[in-house]
Design a protein around this motif. Structure first.
Motif, mmCIF file in Angstrom:
data_model
loop_
_atom_site.group_PDB
_atom_site.id
_atom_site.type_symbol
_atom_site.label_atom_id
_atom_site.label_comp_id
_atom_site.label_asym_id
_atom_site.label_seq_id
_atom_site.Cartn_x
_atom_site.Cartn_y
_atom_site.Cartn_z
ATOM 1 N N SER A 200 40.654 -6.865 0.129
ATOM 2 C CA SER A 200 39.472 -7.697 -0.121
ATOM 3 C C SER A 200 39.834 -9.140 -0.390
ATOM 4 O O SER A 200 38.961 -10.018 -0.396
ATOM 5 C CB SER A 200 38.672 -7.136 -1.306
ATOM 6 O OG SER A 200 39.404 -7.260 -2.519
ATOM 7 N N HIS A 201 41.118 -9.429 -0.619
ATOM 8 C CA HIS A 201 41.563 -10.794 -0.890
ATOM 9 C C HIS A 201 42.652 -11.159 0.113
ATOM 10 O O HIS A 201 43.514 -10.336 0.418
ATOM 11 C CB HIS A 201 42.104 -10.909 -2.316
ATOM 12 C CG HIS A 201 42.194 -12.308 -2.812
ATOM 13 N ND1 HIS A 201 43.234 -13.139 -2.482
ATOM 14 C CD2 HIS A 201 41.353 -13.030 -3.589
ATOM 15 C CE1 HIS A 201 43.041 -14.315 -3.064
ATOM 16 N NE2 HIS A 201 41.909 -14.274 -3.740
ATOM 17 N N PRO A 202 42.643 -12.381 0.650
ATOM 18 C CA PRO A 202 43.650 -12.735 1.668
ATOM 19 C C PRO A 202 45.087 -12.658 1.172
ATOM 20 O O PRO A 202 46.000 -12.485 1.982
ATOM 21 C CB PRO A 202 43.269 -14.169 2.059
ATOM 22 C CG PRO A 202 42.401 -14.664 0.958
ATOM 23 C CD PRO A 202 41.690 -13.470 0.429
ATOM 24 N N THR A 203 45.294 -12.751 -0.127
ATOM 25 C CA THR A 203 46.651 -12.626 -0.660
ATOM 26 C C THR A 203 47.102 -11.180 -0.757
ATOM 27 O O THR A 203 48.262 -10.903 -0.990
ATOM 28 C CB THR A 203 46.738 -13.246 -2.064
ATOM 29 O OG1 THR A 203 45.827 -12.568 -2.925
ATOM 30 C CG2 THR A 203 46.429 -14.727 -2.036
ATOM 31 N N ARG A 204 46.146 -10.235 -0.647
ATOM 32 C CA ARG A 204 46.387 -8.803 -0.857
ATOM 33 C C ARG A 204 46.893 -8.533 -2.272
ATOM 34 O O ARG A 204 47.723 -7.653 -2.505
ATOM 35 C CB ARG A 204 47.341 -8.236 0.193
ATOM 36 C CG ARG A 204 46.634 -8.064 1.541
ATOM 37 C CD ARG A 204 47.422 -7.230 2.528
ATOM 38 N NE ARG A 204 46.572 -6.874 3.661
ATOM 39 C CZ ARG A 204 46.951 -6.953 4.933
ATOM 40 N NH1 ARG A 204 48.164 -7.359 5.248
ATOM 41 N NH2 ARG A 204 46.124 -6.607 5.898
ATOM 42 N N CYS A 205 46.387 -9.297 -3.223
ATOM 43 C CA CYS A 205 46.656 -9.064 -4.639
ATOM 44 C C CYS A 205 45.392 -8.516 -5.282
ATOM 45 O O CYS A 205 44.347 -9.175 -5.255
ATOM 46 C CB CYS A 205 47.087 -10.348 -5.338
ATOM 47 S SG CYS A 205 47.291 -10.149 -7.124
ATOM 48 N N PRO A 206 45.433 -7.299 -5.890
ATOM 49 C CA PRO A 206 44.225 -6.667 -6.414
ATOM 50 C C PRO A 206 43.861 -7.066 -7.840
ATOM 51 O O PRO A 206 42.822 -6.662 -8.342
ATOM 52 C CB PRO A 206 44.583 -5.181 -6.363
ATOM 53 C CG PRO A 206 46.051 -5.169 -6.634
ATOM 54 C CD PRO A 206 46.605 -6.408 -5.970
ATOM 55 N N HIS A 207 44.730 -7.823 -8.502
ATOM 56 C CA HIS A 207 44.462 -8.230 -9.874
ATOM 57 C C HIS A 207 43.637 -9.508 -9.841
ATOM 58 O O HIS A 207 44.097 -10.548 -9.367
ATOM 59 C CB HIS A 207 45.776 -8.452 -10.629
ATOM 60 C CG HIS A 207 45.602 -8.705 -12.088
ATOM 61 N ND1 HIS A 207 45.658 -9.962 -12.638
ATOM 62 C CD2 HIS A 207 45.361 -7.847 -13.109
ATOM 63 C CE1 HIS A 207 45.482 -9.873 -13.946
ATOM 64 N NE2 HIS A 207 45.294 -8.611 -14.256
ATOM 65 N N VAL A 208 42.384 -9.424 -10.306
ATOM 66 C CA VAL A 208 41.415 -10.507 -10.103
ATOM 67 C C VAL A 208 41.931 -11.836 -10.632
ATOM 68 O O VAL A 208 41.910 -12.853 -9.927
ATOM 69 C CB VAL A 208 40.063 -10.155 -10.771
ATOM 70 C CG1 VAL A 208 39.093 -11.323 -10.637
ATOM 71 C CG2 VAL A 208 39.477 -8.902 -10.132
#
Length: 410
Positions: A200-208
């Motif tokens: 869901s994020h272009p960085t592919r980091c799931p920690h908001v």
């Protein structure tokens, strides 16, 4: 060698600028429903040209299944697959006729084989990982259908920006009492994270919070884009969790589960470090706080209270979540002019013209997942073969009860 695995064997082929890359997968069980889309989904997550954070090389990476499947079902025979290289530019690499590129494999391949690919990185290129990702997707489908195993990797660090994964240290030089090797919140995230959240994020980091910091770090005039504009690069880390792996996998003493996992992960291009469970942080925690006490789960089976071990004890999986972290260096291909030497030792200046990723970790996520799936698949087939062979023997009547698994125990 270009083959990995014992019972589930994956052989990859191809160079960065040849006609195609691909793999032969031997040992996939028969009867698995398998179609192109099962493989294509992961290849599309790996492909270049996804955003302005990746290489502009525009490859569709469409997979072609060649053998081992009829009517959408695996036959148990070798599965052949290939992906064509379409947007390759060998002429971008004419300078490598004279110069070994800094931190590349040009020099070492030449020393080993006495010959090297004349364009791109040859077998050391990340294009080689296409075969791994395709094979991993096949392994992953089997693991999901048979054991419910889930594998999710995500970006946990870019440059100096990292997800908080350990409790803040309150130790000083006179007191080594640290709270936890890994924070409970991070362990909870590992147990629940999904690929949809990761993507869901272009960085592919799931920690908001970290993703937002990375966003600020990645927007124009900030870190990755700044590196890209400066014809430079930056590295990062990928964390992966494997959920649902049964206890008992791993082959001590030389083929312990974490040893095979580390072997597979460090074979990925650009990797520089691997840690499992609490990793290096675990060295800062006294044994009294680092040990994983056993508890009874709701279903009556044994589990561990903390899982600082990362799901592996004594080289054998214990049924808990397996998690590890992998470091990727800053990509070596940069377009900055660098003072270096030619093959004959003549000093000179080299500015590479090839297209490259300013940071590889977002695209490395499916590669890490693939190699994890291949390791688990191979170890699972080995353990099941051992159990099947043992089940043919009559029960041993001379062993004391303390030496065998209790009835009903998992």
């Amino acid at each position: 060698m270009s083959t990995y695995g014992t019972l589930f064997r994956v052989s990859t082929y191809g160079e960065s600028h040849c006609a195609s890359v691909g793999a032969i997968i031997d040992g996939c069980p028969p009867g698995l429903e398998l179609g192109v889309q099962d493989v294509q989904t992961q290849l599309s997550r790996r492909r270049p040209g996804q955003s302005n954070l990746t290489t502009p090389r525009n490859e569709k990476d469409l997979v072609h299944l060649q053998s081992g499947i009829e009517h959408g079902v695996t036959l148990g025979t070798p599965i052949g697959l290939l992906v064509k290289n379409e947007d390759h530019r060998p002429h971008d690499y004419s300078e490598t006729d004279l110069y070994p590129r800094p931190s590349h494999a040009d020099y070492t391949y030449l020393q080993k084989y006495g010959i090297k690919a004349s364009s791109g990185g040859g077998r050391s290129s990340a294009r080689e990982t296409i075969g791994r990702v395709a094979a991993g997707a096949i392994a992953e489908k089997y693991l999901k259908q048979t054991f419910g195993i889930e594998i999710v990797a995500f970006v946990s660090g870019v440059g100096k920006i990292h997800m908080p994964f350990a409790s803040p240290s309150t130790a000083d030089l006179d007191n080594d009492e640290i709270d936890d090797a890994i924070s409970p919140d991070f362990l909870k995230l590992l147990h629940t994270i999904t690929r949809e959240q990761v993507d869901s994020h272009p960085t592919r980091c799931p920690h908001v919070e970290t993703a937002e910091r990375m966003t600020q770090y990645l927007i124009p005039v900030q870190r990755i884009i700044r590196a890209k504009d400066a014809q430079d690069s930056i590295g990062g880390t990928v964390t992966c969790v494997i959920r649902g792996v049964p206890a008992g996998l791993g082959e001590p003493v030389f083929d312990k589960f974490e040893a095979k996992l580390g072997h597979a992960m460090l074979s990925i291009p650009a990797t520089k470090a691997f840690e499992i469970g609490s990793g290096f942080r675990g060295t800062e925690v006294p044994g009294s706080k680092h040990n994983d006490p056993f508890v009874t789960r709701e279903d009556g089976s044994l589990g561990t209270k903390t899982n600082f071990s990362g799901g592996v004890q004594g080289g054998i999986t214990n049924g808990e979540d397996i998690y590890f972290r992998l470091a990727f260096k800053s990509p070596a291909t940069i377009s900055q002019s660098q003072e270096t030497a030619q093959y004959d030792g003549t000093p000179g200046s080299l500015a590479a013209r090839g297209r490259h990723d300013p940071c590889v970790v977002p695209r490395a996520v499916p590669i890490v997942e693939a190699m994890a799936a291949i390791v688990v698949m191979d170890q699972l087939l080995i353990q099941n073969a051992r159990k099947a062979a043992s089940s043919l023997l009559p029960p041993a009547s001379t062993l004391p009860p303390t030496m065998v698994l209790p009835a009903g125990a998992q």
